[in-house]
Scaffold this active site. Structure first.
Site, PDB file in Angstrom:
ATOM      1  N   GLY A   5     -21.739  51.601   0.144  1.00 55.12           N
ATOM      2  CA  GLY A   5     -22.012  51.572  -1.295  1.00 55.12           C
ATOM      3  C   GLY A   5     -21.045  50.623  -1.968  1.00 55.12           C
ATOM      4  O   GLY A   5     -19.987  50.300  -1.408  1.00 55.12           O
TER       5      GLY A   5
ATOM      6  N   GLN B 105     -16.046  47.397  -8.937  1.00 53.59           N
ATOM      7  CA  GLN B 105     -15.265  47.060  -7.742  1.00 53.59           C
ATOM      8  C   GLN B 105     -15.229  45.560  -7.481  1.00 53.59           C
ATOM      9  O   GLN B 105     -14.378  45.073  -6.740  1.00 53.59           O
ATOM     10  CB  GLN B 105     -15.838  47.760  -6.501  1.00 53.59           C
ATOM     11  CG  GLN B 105     -15.681  49.270  -6.535  1.00 53.59           C
ATOM     12  CD  GLN B 105     -16.228  49.907  -5.289  1.00 53.59           C
ATOM     13  OE1 GLN B 105     -17.431  50.152  -5.187  1.00 53.59           O
ATOM     14  NE2 GLN B 105     -15.368  50.166  -4.309  1.00 53.59           N
TER      15      GLN B 105
ATOM     16  N   CYS C 267     -13.194  54.611   0.330  1.00 51.93           N
ATOM     17  CA  CYS C 267     -13.569  53.696  -0.751  1.00 51.93           C
ATOM     18  C   CYS C 267     -13.014  52.318  -0.438  1.00 51.93           C
ATOM     19  O   CYS C 267     -11.854  52.189  -0.049  1.00 51.93           O
ATOM     20  CB  CYS C 267     -13.008  54.201  -2.080  1.00 51.93           C
ATOM     21  SG  CYS C 267     -13.468  53.172  -3.488  1.00 51.93           S
ATOM     22  N   LEU C 268     -13.844  51.305  -0.623  1.00 49.69           N
ATOM     23  CA  LEU C 268     -13.401  49.938  -0.346  1.00 49.69           C
ATOM     24  C   LEU C 268     -12.265  49.525  -1.282  1.00 49.69           C
ATOM     25  O   LEU C 268     -11.527  48.602  -0.972  1.00 49.69           O
ATOM     26  CB  LEU C 268     -14.580  48.966  -0.482  1.00 49.69           C
ATOM     27  CG  LEU C 268     -15.690  49.163   0.561  1.00 49.69           C
ATOM     28  CD1 LEU C 268     -16.915  48.323   0.223  1.00 49.69           C
ATOM     29  CD2 LEU C 268     -15.173  48.832   1.963  1.00 49.69           C
TER      30      LEU C 268
ATOM     31  N   HIS D 236     -20.462  59.085  -5.825  1.00 54.14           N
ATOM     32  CA  HIS D 236     -19.240  58.272  -5.700  1.00 54.14           C
ATOM     33  C   HIS D 236     -19.397  56.974  -6.501  1.00 54.14           C
ATOM     34  O   HIS D 236     -18.482  56.555  -7.203  1.00 54.14           O
ATOM     35  CB  HIS D 236     -19.005  58.003  -4.205  1.00 54.14           C
ATOM     36  CG  HIS D 236     -17.881  57.095  -3.866  1.00 54.14           C
ATOM     37  ND1 HIS D 236     -16.779  57.506  -3.122  1.00 54.14           N
ATOM     38  CD2 HIS D 236     -17.660  55.777  -4.119  1.00 54.14           C
ATOM     39  CE1 HIS D 236     -15.950  56.483  -2.973  1.00 54.14           C
ATOM     40  NE2 HIS D 236     -16.461  55.412  -3.551  1.00 54.14           N
ATOM     41  N   GLU D 237     -20.593  56.352  -6.421  1.00 56.02           N
ATOM     42  CA  GLU D 237     -20.812  55.064  -7.117  1.00 56.02           C
ATOM     43  C   GLU D 237     -20.934  55.268  -8.631  1.00 56.02           C
ATOM     44  O   GLU D 237     -20.418  54.466  -9.408  1.00 56.02           O
ATOM     45  CB  GLU D 237     -22.063  54.370  -6.575  1.00 56.02           C
ATOM     46  CG  GLU D 237     -22.056  54.069  -5.079  1.00 56.02           C
ATOM     47  CD  GLU D 237     -20.793  53.412  -4.583  1.00 56.02           C
ATOM     48  OE1 GLU D 237     -20.074  52.782  -5.379  1.00 56.02           O
ATOM     49  OE2 GLU D 237     -20.483  53.543  -3.386  1.00 56.02           O
TER      50      GLU D 237
ATOM     51  N   HIS E 256     -17.645  55.449 -10.120  1.00 54.66           N
ATOM     52  CA  HIS E 256     -17.050  54.113 -10.338  1.00 54.66           C
ATOM     53  C   HIS E 256     -17.496  53.530 -11.684  1.00 54.66           C
ATOM     54  O   HIS E 256     -16.706  52.891 -12.372  1.00 54.66           O
ATOM     55  CB  HIS E 256     -17.466  53.134  -9.239  1.00 54.66           C
ATOM     56  CG  HIS E 256     -16.622  53.183  -7.995  1.00 54.66           C
ATOM     57  ND1 HIS E 256     -15.263  52.933  -7.996  1.00 54.66           N
ATOM     58  CD2 HIS E 256     -16.946  53.404  -6.695  1.00 54.66           C
ATOM     59  CE1 HIS E 256     -14.797  53.016  -6.750  1.00 54.66           C
ATOM     60  NE2 HIS E 256     -15.798  53.301  -5.937  1.00 54.66           N
TER      61      HIS E 256
HETATM   62  O1  GNR Z   1     -18.226  52.617   2.408  1.00 58.94           O
HETATM   63  C1  GNR Z   1     -18.073  53.691   1.806  1.00 58.94           C
HETATM   64  N1  GNR Z   1     -18.181  54.856   2.505  1.00 58.94           N
HETATM   65  C2  GNR Z   1     -18.218  56.101   1.885  1.00 58.94           C
HETATM   66  C3  GNR Z   1     -18.050  57.225   2.694  1.00 58.94           C
HETATM   67  C4  GNR Z   1     -18.096  58.484   2.143  1.00 58.94           C
HETATM   68  C5  GNR Z   1     -18.319  58.643   0.798  1.00 58.94           C
HETATM   69  C6  GNR Z   1     -18.480  57.529  -0.033  1.00 58.94           C
HETATM   70  C7  GNR Z   1     -18.420  56.274   0.515  1.00 58.94           C
HETATM   71  S1  GNR Z   1     -18.648  54.880  -0.507  1.00 58.94           S
HETATM   72  C8  GNR Z   1     -17.724  53.693   0.375  1.00 58.94           C
HETATM   73  C9  GNR Z   1     -17.864  52.331  -0.265  1.00 58.94           C
HETATM   74  C10 GNR Z   1     -17.309  52.358  -1.659  1.00 58.94           C
HETATM   75  O2  GNR Z   1     -16.139  52.295  -1.929  1.00 58.94           O
HETATM   76  N2  GNR Z   1     -18.173  52.483  -2.634  1.00 58.94           N
HETATM   77  O3  GNR Z   1     -17.742  52.544  -3.904  1.00 58.94           O
HETATM   78 NI    NI Z   2     -15.769  53.430  -3.812  1.00 56.99          NI
END
Ligand code: GNR
Ligand code: NI
Length: 179
Positions: free
Chosen positions: A46, A51, A94-95, A136-137, A140
């Protein structure tokens, strides 16, 4: 297509709420394509506008299992319109918080309204990993990171770990950070 640089915490852009997209035009479609390329390259499942420094409500996701055909989602102005009562716990990463992981509990089933890349309204029902990533997104887009769901103690510990890691990695933004 272009790969975009991913912002790493603590970058103030990651704490800022993103504005809605007014028109899904070629510029927005290009941004979504660039975000998908950036996400696959990272690799991640995601990626949200903030980001990559775009404070706009755009998200890309591909939570397909390894070996399964790709399942790219491009979401503009996504909104959760319903969530189930049961919570599910997943280990999240999270990246923008490289090598930081924690278990987070969220609704296990969500229904989403969004605009697709043609500006058409769509509904998406998500459970399992997809439900986790969608939430999660959208966090953000509201300036919220997964560590914000943890206790202050746990979050501070993980942010300190990240800061140390980044200093060791020699990334210029962190070189001057205090020990
Ligand atoms: O790559 C991602 N893996 C992930 C694993 C578990 C829960 C959420 C994520 S999202 C993350 C990529 C990211 O930072 N998206 O904002
Ligand atoms: Ni993230």
């Amino acid at each position: 297509m272009a790969k975009l640089p991913i912002l790493i915490a603590p970058d103030p852009t990651l704490k800022t709420a993103a504005r809605p997209v007014e028109t899904v035009d070629d510029r927005v479609r290009q941004l979504l394509d660039d975000m998908l390329e950036t996400m696959y390259d990272a690799p991640g499942i995601g990626l949200a506008g903030p980001q990559v420094g775009a404070l706009e409500r755009v998200v890309v996701i591909d939570a397909a299992e390894k070996g399964a055909p790709p399942q790219p989602h491009k979401l503009v102005n996504p909104e959760i319109i319903w969530h189930g009562e049961e919570l599910a716990t997943h280990e999240e990463g999270c990246l923008s918080l490289p090598d930081i992981f924690a278990e987070i509990s969220r609704p296990g089933h969500v229904r989403l309204r969004y605009l697709d890349e043609n500006g058409a309204e769509q509904i998406l029902d998500a459970d399992g990993l997809l439900a986790t990533v969608v939430q999660h997104e959208i966090d953000h887009l509201n300036g919220v990171l997964f560590v914000d769901h943890l206790s202050n103690l746990k979050r501070n510990m993980l942010m300190k770990k990240l800061s140390k890691q980044m200093q060791k990695s020699g990334k210029p933004r962190y070189a001057a950070a205090t020990a």
